[in-house]
Design a protein around this motif. Sequence first.
Motif, PDB file in Angstrom:
ATOM      1  N   ARG A  91       9.608  11.533   5.229  1.00 44.26           N
ATOM      2  CA  ARG A  91      10.264  10.771   5.992  1.00 44.26           C
ATOM      3  C   ARG A  91      11.376  10.351   5.693  1.00 44.26           C
ATOM      4  NH1 ARG A  91       5.882   7.240   9.255  1.00 44.26           N
ATOM      5  NH2 ARG A  91       4.824   8.313  10.249  1.00 44.26           N
ATOM      6  N   GLY A  92      11.543  10.139   4.731  1.00 43.13           N
ATOM      7  CA  GLY A  92      12.941   9.414   3.871  1.00 43.13           C
ATOM      8  C   GLY A  92      12.722   8.097   3.394  1.00 43.13           C
ATOM      9  N   GLU A  93      11.906   7.328   3.983  1.00 45.36           N
ATOM     10  CA  GLU A  93      11.774   5.826   4.243  1.00 45.36           C
ATOM     11  C   GLU A  93      10.795   5.671   2.704  1.00 45.36           C
ATOM     12  OE1 GLU A  93      10.253   4.975   7.690  1.00 45.36           O
ATOM     13  OE2 GLU A  93      11.571   5.751   8.930  1.00 45.36           O
ATOM     14  N   TRP A  94      11.586   4.500   1.923  1.00 47.00           N
ATOM     15  CA  TRP A  94      10.797   4.480   0.618  1.00 47.00           C
ATOM     16  C   TRP A  94      10.284   2.695   0.333  1.00 47.00           C
ATOM     17  CZ3 TRP A  94       8.940   8.103  -1.759  1.00 47.00           C
ATOM     18  CH2 TRP A  94       9.890   9.416  -1.861  1.00 47.00           C
ATOM     19  N   THR A  95      10.360   2.558   1.866  1.00 35.58           N
ATOM     20  CA  THR A  95      10.030   0.673   1.348  1.00 35.58           C
ATOM     21  C   THR A  95       8.639   0.837   1.222  1.00 35.58           C
ATOM     22  OG1 THR A  95      10.005   0.386   3.050  1.00 35.58           O
ATOM     23  CG2 THR A  95      12.105  -0.287   2.841  1.00 35.58           C
ATOM     24  N   LYS A  96       7.713   1.585   2.312  1.00 36.18           N
ATOM     25  CA  LYS A  96       5.735   1.580   2.230  1.00 36.18           C
ATOM     26  C   LYS A  96       5.808   1.683   1.009  1.00 36.18           C
ATOM     27  CE  LYS A  96       2.135   3.243   5.028  1.00 36.18           C
ATOM     28  NZ  LYS A  96       1.734   3.854   5.879  1.00 36.18           N
ATOM     29  N   PHE A  97       6.938   2.651   0.641  1.00 29.82           N
ATOM     30  CA  PHE A  97       6.268   2.925  -1.022  1.00 29.82           C
ATOM     31  C   PHE A  97       6.353   1.685  -2.158  1.00 29.82           C
ATOM     32  CE2 PHE A  97       7.204   5.018  -5.408  1.00 29.82           C
ATOM     33  CZ  PHE A  97       6.147   5.219  -5.410  1.00 29.82           C
ATOM     34  N   VAL A  99       6.369  -1.412  -1.217  1.00 28.80           N
ATOM     35  CA  VAL A  99       5.267  -2.399  -1.378  1.00 28.80           C
ATOM     36  C   VAL A  99       3.846  -1.821  -1.080  1.00 28.80           C
ATOM     37  CG1 VAL A  99       4.118  -3.617   1.194  1.00 28.80           C
ATOM     38  CG2 VAL A  99       7.102  -3.005   0.547  1.00 28.80           C
ATOM     39  N   THR A 100       3.454  -0.617  -1.332  1.00 28.12           N
ATOM     40  CA  THR A 100       1.916  -0.757  -1.348  1.00 28.12           C
ATOM     41  C   THR A 100       2.168   0.000  -3.552  1.00 28.12           C
ATOM     42  OG1 THR A 100       2.490   1.229   0.392  1.00 28.12           O
ATOM     43  CG2 THR A 100       0.671   1.698  -1.184  1.00 28.12           C
ATOM     44  N   ALA A 101       2.887   0.352  -3.866  1.00 27.09           N
ATOM     45  CA  ALA A 101       3.248   0.546  -5.384  1.00 27.09           C
ATOM     46  C   ALA A 101       3.204  -1.575  -5.818  1.00 27.09           C
ATOM     47  CB  ALA A 101       4.278   0.774  -5.497  1.00 27.09           C
ATOM     48  N   PHE A 102       3.991  -2.258  -5.170  1.00 23.90           N
ATOM     49  CA  PHE A 102       3.890  -3.845  -5.490  1.00 23.90           C
ATOM     50  C   PHE A 102       2.376  -4.135  -5.588  1.00 23.90           C
ATOM     51  CE2 PHE A 102       4.499  -7.836  -4.849  1.00 23.90           C
ATOM     52  CZ  PHE A 102       5.626  -8.348  -6.242  1.00 23.90           C
ATOM     53  N   ILE A 103       2.253  -4.367  -4.617  1.00 26.26           N
ATOM     54  CA  ILE A 103       0.999  -5.087  -4.300  1.00 26.26           C
ATOM     55  C   ILE A 103      -0.360  -4.341  -4.768  1.00 26.26           C
ATOM     56  CG2 ILE A 103      -0.957  -5.065  -1.799  1.00 26.26           C
ATOM     57  CD1 ILE A 103       1.298  -7.142  -1.979  1.00 26.26           C
ATOM     58  N   GLY A 104      -0.162  -2.915  -5.206  1.00 25.11           N
ATOM     59  CA  GLY A 104      -1.723  -2.183  -5.814  1.00 25.11           C
ATOM     60  C   GLY A 104      -0.813  -2.671  -7.535  1.00 25.11           C
ATOM     61  N   VAL A 105       0.333  -3.092  -7.933  1.00 26.82           N
ATOM     62  CA  VAL A 105      -0.227  -3.381  -9.306  1.00 26.82           C
ATOM     63  C   VAL A 105      -0.925  -4.215  -9.397  1.00 26.82           C
ATOM     64  CG1 VAL A 105       1.830  -3.904 -11.292  1.00 26.82           C
ATOM     65  CG2 VAL A 105       1.481  -1.524  -9.598  1.00 26.82           C
ATOM     66  N   VAL A 106      -0.099  -5.400  -7.830  1.00 26.48           N
ATOM     67  CA  VAL A 106      -0.091  -7.286  -8.575  1.00 26.48           C
ATOM     68  C   VAL A 106      -2.190  -6.872  -8.106  1.00 26.48           C
ATOM     69  CG1 VAL A 106      -0.783  -9.130  -6.710  1.00 26.48           C
ATOM     70  CG2 VAL A 106       1.678  -7.578  -7.302  1.00 26.48           C
ATOM     71  N   LEU A 107      -2.366  -6.335  -7.518  1.00 25.49           N
ATOM     72  CA  LEU A 107      -4.143  -6.346  -7.380  1.00 25.49           C
ATOM     73  C   LEU A 107      -4.873  -6.115  -8.056  1.00 25.49           C
ATOM     74  CD1 LEU A 107      -6.677  -6.354  -5.146  1.00 25.49           C
ATOM     75  CD2 LEU A 107      -6.048  -3.726  -4.746  1.00 25.49           C
ATOM     76  N   ILE A 108      -4.623  -5.154  -8.885  1.00 27.01           N
ATOM     77  CA  ILE A 108      -5.111  -4.189 -10.232  1.00 27.01           C
ATOM     78  C   ILE A 108      -5.305  -5.309 -11.299  1.00 27.01           C
ATOM     79  CG2 ILE A 108      -4.466  -2.922 -12.120  1.00 27.01           C
ATOM     80  CD1 ILE A 108      -4.617  -0.652 -10.344  1.00 27.01           C
ATOM     81  N   LEU A 109      -3.812  -5.713 -11.240  1.00 28.05           N
ATOM     82  CA  LEU A 109      -3.659  -6.606 -12.229  1.00 28.05           C
ATOM     83  C   LEU A 109      -4.542  -8.429 -12.106  1.00 28.05           C
ATOM     84  CD1 LEU A 109      -0.090  -7.425 -13.468  1.00 28.05           C
ATOM     85  CD2 LEU A 109      -1.628  -6.394 -14.504  1.00 28.05           C
ATOM     86  N   VAL A 110      -4.267  -8.196 -10.883  1.00 32.58           N
ATOM     87  CA  VAL A 110      -5.999 -10.106 -10.178  1.00 32.58           C
ATOM     88  C   VAL A 110      -7.164  -9.657 -10.667  1.00 32.58           C
ATOM     89  CG1 VAL A 110      -6.407 -11.346  -8.122  1.00 32.58           C
ATOM     90  CG2 VAL A 110      -4.343 -11.056  -8.650  1.00 32.58           C
ATOM     91  N   ILE A 111      -7.705  -7.940 -10.460  1.00 32.32           N
ATOM     92  CA  ILE A 111      -9.103  -7.434 -10.276  1.00 32.32           C
ATOM     93  C   ILE A 111      -9.271  -7.541 -12.208  1.00 32.32           C
ATOM     94  CG2 ILE A 111     -10.299  -5.782 -10.362  1.00 32.32           C
ATOM     95  CD1 ILE A 111      -9.455  -5.268  -7.472  1.00 32.32           C
TER      96      ILE A 111
END
Length: 124
Positions: A91-97, A99-111
């Motif tokens: 789609r050419g829209e990179w904002t979802k990617f 946000v997903t990468a940032f939240i994913g990294v935060v989730l892994i660090l918290v776990i």
Amino acid sequence: MSLQSLFQRLCGGFNRNCQKLAVLASTAVPGLALADLPALEEPTQGSGGIRSTAQGYMYDGFVLGGLLLCTAAFIWVGIGCLASFNEGRQRGEWTKFGVTAFIGVVLILVIIWLSTEAAPILAQ
């Protein structure tokens, strides 16, 4: 029939007969069938009585469970990031990617942080 094929047939039969003889001998004489197995490892926490040994094995199990949880979260975040990356490429829209990468990294660090905090609490 050539001499080579006759020799191979005789040797093949000899090997099978030797294997059968070894299995028969190991079952007939129990001392031959016993393997020299390694001793069971003691748990990392506590040793001595049955209760402390059981608690040590439970501690090791919970720590292993935390590691498995971290691994599952890492795989889950990776799959989600790959899916959002593929969607962003189409789609050419990179904002979802992002946000997903940032939240994913935060989730892994918290776990990982919670798992390392839980290990000393479980040791008490």
